[in-house]
Scaffold this motif. Structure first.
Motif, short mmCIF file in Angstrom:
data_model
loop_
_atom_site.label_atom_id
_atom_site.label_comp_id
_atom_site.label_asym_id
_atom_site.label_seq_id
_atom_site.Cartn_x
_atom_site.Cartn_y
_atom_site.Cartn_z
N ARG A 63 0.83 -1.22 0.00
CA ARG A 63 0.00 0.00 0.00
C ARG A 63 0.86 1.26 0.00
O ARG A 63 0.46 2.30 -0.54
N SER A 64 2.03 1.17 0.60
CA SER A 64 2.89 2.36 0.70
C SER A 64 3.30 2.89 -0.66
O SER A 64 3.58 4.08 -0.81
N LEU A 65 3.35 2.03 -1.69
CA LEU A 65 3.75 2.50 -3.01
C LEU A 65 2.76 3.54 -3.54
O LEU A 65 3.16 4.48 -4.25
N ALA A 66 1.49 3.40 -3.18
CA ALA A 66 0.47 4.32 -3.67
C ALA A 66 0.63 5.73 -3.09
O ALA A 66 0.04 6.68 -3.60
N GLU A 67 1.46 5.86 -2.05
CA GLU A 67 1.67 7.17 -1.42
C GLU A 67 2.82 7.94 -2.05
O GLU A 67 3.07 9.08 -1.69
N GLY A 68 3.51 7.30 -2.99
CA GLY A 68 4.67 7.94 -3.62
C GLY A 68 4.41 8.34 -5.06
O GLY A 68 3.29 8.27 -5.57
N THR A 69 5.48 8.74 -5.72
CA THR A 69 5.39 9.18 -7.12
C THR A 69 6.52 8.54 -7.94
O THR A 69 7.31 9.25 -8.58
N ALA B 178 -2.05 -7.18 -9.40
CA ALA B 178 -1.34 -5.92 -9.61
C ALA B 178 -2.23 -4.68 -9.60
O ALA B 178 -2.39 -4.01 -10.63
N PRO B 179 -2.82 -4.32 -8.46
CA PRO B 179 -3.58 -3.07 -8.39
C PRO B 179 -2.69 -1.89 -8.76
O PRO B 179 -1.53 -1.83 -8.35
N MET B 180 -3.22 -0.96 -9.54
CA MET B 180 -2.46 0.21 -9.99
C MET B 180 -3.34 1.44 -9.80
O MET B 180 -4.00 1.89 -10.74
N PRO B 181 -3.34 2.00 -8.59
CA PRO B 181 -4.25 3.12 -8.28
C PRO B 181 -4.06 4.33 -9.18
O PRO B 181 -5.04 5.01 -9.51
N ALA B 182 -2.80 4.62 -9.54
CA ALA B 182 -2.55 5.82 -10.35
C ALA B 182 -1.24 5.67 -11.11
O ALA B 182 -0.28 5.08 -10.59
N PRO B 183 -1.15 6.19 -12.33
CA PRO B 183 0.12 6.14 -13.07
C PRO B 183 1.26 6.82 -12.33
O PRO B 183 2.41 6.40 -12.45
N GLU B 184 0.95 7.88 -11.57
CA GLU B 184 1.99 8.62 -10.86
C GLU B 184 2.72 7.75 -9.84
O GLU B 184 3.91 7.91 -9.61
N SER B 185 2.00 6.82 -9.23
CA SER B 185 2.61 5.98 -8.21
C SER B 185 3.07 4.63 -8.74
O SER B 185 4.05 4.06 -8.25
N HIS B 186 2.37 4.10 -9.73
CA HIS B 186 2.60 2.73 -10.16
C HIS B 186 3.08 2.58 -11.60
O HIS B 186 3.46 1.48 -12.00
N GLY B 187 3.06 3.64 -12.38
CA GLY B 187 3.38 3.49 -13.79
C GLY B 187 2.23 2.86 -14.55
O GLY B 187 1.12 2.71 -14.02
N THR B 188 2.49 2.47 -15.78
CA THR B 188 1.42 1.97 -16.63
C THR B 188 1.72 0.64 -17.31
O THR B 188 0.79 -0.06 -17.71
N ARG B 189 2.98 0.26 -17.44
CA ARG B 189 3.35 -0.91 -18.23
C ARG B 189 3.35 -2.19 -17.40
O ARG B 189 3.68 -2.18 -16.22
N THR B 190 3.00 -3.28 -18.07
CA THR B 190 3.17 -4.61 -17.50
C THR B 190 3.72 -5.50 -18.60
O THR B 190 2.99 -5.95 -19.48
N ASP B 191 5.03 -5.73 -18.56
CA ASP B 191 5.65 -6.58 -19.57
C ASP B 191 5.51 -8.05 -19.20
O ASP B 191 5.14 -8.87 -20.03
N TRP B 192 5.79 -8.37 -17.95
CA TRP B 192 5.63 -9.73 -17.44
C TRP B 192 4.76 -9.68 -16.20
O TRP B 192 4.78 -8.69 -15.44
N LEU B 193 4.00 -10.76 -15.96
CA LEU B 193 3.16 -10.86 -14.77
C LEU B 193 3.48 -12.15 -14.05
O LEU B 193 3.30 -13.24 -14.60
N ALA B 194 3.99 -12.04 -12.82
CA ALA B 194 4.25 -13.20 -11.97
C ALA B 194 2.96 -13.52 -11.23
O ALA B 194 2.53 -12.77 -10.36
N LEU B 195 2.36 -14.64 -11.56
CA LEU B 195 0.98 -14.91 -11.17
C LEU B 195 0.88 -16.17 -10.31
O LEU B 195 1.48 -17.20 -10.62
N ALA B 196 0.08 -16.08 -9.23
CA ALA B 196 -0.17 -17.23 -8.37
C ALA B 196 -1.64 -17.33 -7.99
O ALA B 196 -2.00 -18.12 -7.12
#
Length: 211
Positions: A44-50, A67-85
């Motif tokens: 969750r702390s990642l969403a508080e940054g830029t 992979a929740p992505m609340p905002a591009p500013e905090s999480h970016g936009t690309r997903t090249d690979w997805l590690a999935l379980a």
């Protein structure tokens, strides 16, 4: 492989047949060579940054599970690979549009036909999972498995974003560290030790905590 044969292999735990759907580790290693890789966790702390722009500036962006992505500013936009379980709902699959899926879970019955037949699909070996479980004394998290996998390749750098080892809990749910089966203290200690010895590995500061 037809859907019927796939689901039969999954139900009967036919590991060799499921492994036949996976690209070899050598293909991942070759693609990672010399790359600057961003591995994005779900703290969750990642969403508080830029740090979104830094994430998107990497040569390869790897995300975890839904992979929740609340905002591009905090999480970016690309997903090249997805590690999935976990099972990936269609809405999340369309949102993330991963170029490659890495199936990390030993629970093969969760693996769906579409993921297993996607381009570049990789199946994390059961033997490797069990070795990590023995090393930690607990089931490894998907994020920790991805770190270990990526560091097997001759990549230029691996930067971890959104990894505070459950200090701020996860954007994916409300459980506390005590309510999940992983040993985050052991995983954090391993990462800290490896980062001190391996200049390729870096943990980006999370808002409120540096791990």
């Amino acid at each position: 492989m037809t859907p019927l044969r796939f689901y039969a292999a999954r139900t009967l735990r036919n590991e060799p047949m499921l492994r036949s759907l996976s690209v070899p580790l050598s293909e991942l290693v070759a693609q990672l060579g010399g790359k600057r890789v961003a591995l994005v966790g779900n703290a969750r702390s990642l969403a508080e940054g830029t740090q979104g722009a830094q994430i998107d500036a990497a040569d390869l962006v790897v995300r975890i599970n839904r992979a929740p992505m609340p905002a591009p500013e905090s999480h970016g936009t690309r997903t090249d690979w997805l590690a999935l379980a976990v099972r990936l709902p269609q809405a999340d699959r369309a949102r993330l549009a991963p170029g490659r899926i890495l199936w990390m879970s030993p629970k093969r019955k969760r693996l769906d036909w579409r993921s297993a037949h996607s381009p570049g699909f990789y199946l994390f070996p059961l033997d490797d999972y069990q070795a990590l479980e023995h090393e930690l004394g607990a089931p490894p998290s998907t994020g920790f498995m991805a770190i270990r996998l990526l560091l097997e390749a001759p990549l230029a750098t691996l930067t971890l974003y959104g990894f505070d080892f459950f200090a701020s809990r996860s954007l994916s749910g409300s459980r506390s560290a005590e309510q999940v089966p992983h040993d985050f203290a052991a995983e954090a200690a391993w990462v800290e030790d490896r980062a001190a010895r391996d200049p390729r590995l870096r943990v980006a500061p999370s808002a409120g905590r540096v791990s």
